[in-house]
Enzyme design. Structure first.
Site, PDB file in Angstrom:
ATOM      1  N   CYS A   1      54.646  54.658  87.616  1.00  0.00           N
ATOM      2  CA  CYS A   1      54.148  54.457  88.975  1.00  0.00           C
ATOM      3  C   CYS A   1      53.981  52.974  89.269  1.00  0.00           C
ATOM      4  O   CYS A   1      52.994  52.358  88.841  1.00  0.00           O
ATOM      5  CB  CYS A   1      52.819  55.193  89.167  1.00  0.00           C
ATOM      6  SG  CYS A   1      52.144  55.004  90.836  1.00  0.00           S
TER       7      CYS A   1
ATOM      8  N   CYS B   1      50.929  52.066  91.327  1.00  0.00           N
ATOM      9  CA  CYS B   1      49.683  52.152  90.556  1.00  0.00           C
ATOM     10  C   CYS B   1      49.503  50.927  89.660  1.00  0.00           C
ATOM     11  O   CYS B   1      48.404  50.390  89.537  1.00  0.00           O
ATOM     12  CB  CYS B   1      49.685  53.397  89.658  1.00  0.00           C
ATOM     13  SG  CYS B   1      50.082  54.946  90.472  1.00  0.00           S
ATOM     14  N   ASP B   2      50.577  50.500  89.012  1.00  0.00           N
ATOM     15  CA  ASP B   2      50.451  49.559  87.900  1.00  0.00           C
ATOM     16  C   ASP B   2      51.178  48.230  88.064  1.00  0.00           C
ATOM     17  O   ASP B   2      51.031  47.344  87.220  1.00  0.00           O
ATOM     18  CB  ASP B   2      50.934  50.236  86.606  1.00  0.00           C
ATOM     19  CG  ASP B   2      50.115  51.471  86.259  1.00  0.00           C
ATOM     20  OD1 ASP B   2      48.905  51.457  86.534  1.00  0.00           O
ATOM     21  OD2 ASP B   2      50.680  52.441  85.731  1.00  0.00           O
TER      22      ASP B   2
END
Length: 321
Positions: free
Chosen positions: A136, A139-140
């Site tokens: 992701c 997300c990261d």
């Protein structure tokens, strides 16, 4: 013979969508039962720092899910550590069977089983998940500012993630096993024009290389699919972007689906093709796949279920008069 439990609302799944549905359904005095499933807490339990959850500058994914579970419980949601193995939506009350032997019957069902990132299945990939290996970018990606990273894949997901990651990384190497991408042409044009992205054709990920203490990625070894030659590419992050698979096994032949297996809902609602069955979170979302959007959909599903049950009661009362 196992027990049979009846509830007005059965919530299947325990990510942000499921727990939020539990909070709202409890506040509506529906006394919901939430069955957690195979991965209590969902995909967020496999991440480390979360920096895009409103109200928390930084929070660990597992900690956030523990808090959500505690919130749902505090509101009155009954949370059960069971796995639903069979779900019958052909008639109301709906019937679900748990691995524990318990049968659950429900007047309404909220499906929040999520989606799973597809992985390559390499031992080294598994070892570094959450410590340099991710599925992701939104997300990261933030954690790789000024770093070199690689993206694995050749479809829309891979190209979108590679483009997004150029906001942070000093260099992004897209690794694809063929010599052309499956992504939409407009995305490919953007990719090829971006000076930060290099594309490595005819290669596949062979191994993720890193340190043990602390756990962290240092490089990847990639193999040429035709010659078998191994090349090592230094990097700090590896994003596996070969797609997501909605966890739709329970409802594959019972609900209308689209976009490769995501449960279809009526626009602006969480209502599925079966009255009384609602879907929330990644099971119905091929686009955003964020904790915050999943939580919002969990809220919608609980409110939709409350409205549905109230209408059913009104209809029953009118019929009795």
């Amino acid at each position: 013979m196992g027990d049979t439990r009846h509830t007005k609302v059965l919530i299947i799944g325990s990510g942000p969508a499921g727990y939020t549905a539990g909070v709202y359904a409890s506040r509506a005095m529906l006394n919901p039962i939430l069955v957690q499933g195979i991965e209590p807490g969902g995909q967020l339990t496999t991440t480390t720092e979360v920096e895009n959850w409103p109200g928390d500058t930084e929070v660990q994914g597992p900690d956030l899910m523990v808090r959500m579970e505690a919130h749902a419980k505090a509101m009155g949601c009954e949370i059960i550590g069971d796995i639903i193995s069979d779900l019958d939506l052909s008639q109301r009350p709906f019937t679900a069977k748990g691995d524990s032997g318990t049968t659950y019957t429900a007047d309404a069902v909220i499906l929040a089983t999520g989606a799973r990132a597809k992985w390559l299945g390499l031992p080294s990939e598994e070892k570094f998940k959450g410590f340099g290996v991710s599925a992701c970018a939104t997300c990261d990606g933030f954690f790789y500012r000024g770093q070199e990273i690689v993206v694995i894949g050749g479809g829309n997901t891979a190209v979108e993630e590679a483009l997004f990651l150029t906001n942070f990384a000093s260099k992004v190497t897209l690794i694809h096993r063929r010599d052309e991408l499956r992504a939409e042409k407009i995305l490919q044009d953007r990719l090829f024009k971006n000076p930060k992205i290099e594309t490595l054709w005819f290669h596949q990920l062979d191994e993720v290389v890193g340190t043990d203490n602390p756990l962290g990625v240092e490089a990847v070894r990639v193999k040429h699919v035709q010659t078998g030659e191994i090349t090592e590419i230094p990097c700090k992050g590896v994003f596996v972007a070969i797609g997501h698979a909605p966890a739709n096994e329970l409802v594959q032949d019972q609900l209308e689906m689209h976009m490769g297996g995501y449960v279809k809902v009526k626009p602006g609602t969480s209502a599925t093709s079966v009255p009384g069955v609602f879907a929330a979170g990644d099971i119905t979302d091929p686009v955003y796949r964020q904790a915050i959007t999943s939580a919002g959909m969990g809220c919608m599903a609980a409110l939709d279920a409350e409205r549905f049950l109230a209408e059913q009661e009104d209809t029953a009362e009118l019929a009795a008069e």
